[in-house]
Write a protein that holds these residues in place. Structure first.
Motif: not given
Length: 114
Positions: A34-40, A57-67, A69-77
């Motif tokens: 499995x590869x991890x992809x982190x993107x902002x 089944x293949x692609x999964x959103x695993x984490x969301x980092x926010x400020x 205020x709830x704004x998205x900083x980055x997402x992990x898949x």
């Protein structure tokens, strides 16, 4: 310690960054399947979110980092390693291009006859 305050961009709901600051990082261990992809980068968010919907089944959103205020900083898949690929661009001679064009022409004609 330096504190950075970022403002929201209403178009995508994320944090204001220049295009040069936006990055996507792919992490694959030598033995991992499995590869991890982190993107902002919102462009990759849209692409990867679409893949999560299309192939859950293949692609999964695993984490969301926010400020705060709830704004998205980055997402992990997570993505199966076998689905990641790297390719080089091919350079064709004029003769090779003509051969390819002829093959496509024959293919289209054969398909039209069906």
């Amino acid at each position: 310690m330096e504190e950075i305050v970022m403002k929201a961009i209403p178009e995508h709901g994320g944090v204001s960054m220049t295009r040069a600051e936006q990055e996507t990082i792919i992490t694959i261990g030598a033995l991992d399947k499995i590869a991890e992809v982190c993107s902002n980068d919102p462009i990759y968010w849209r692409k990867l979110d679409a893949m999560c919907e299309k192939s859950p089944d293949d692609y999964k959103l695993t984490k969301i980092h926010r400020t705060k205020d709830g704004l998205i900083l980055c997402k992990w898949y997570t993505v199966p390693r076998k689905l990641l690929g790297f390719r080089s661009s091919r350079v064709y001679t004029e003769e090779q291009r003509a051969q390819i064009a002829e093959r496509f022409k024959q293919y289209r004609e054969a398909k039209a006859e069906l």
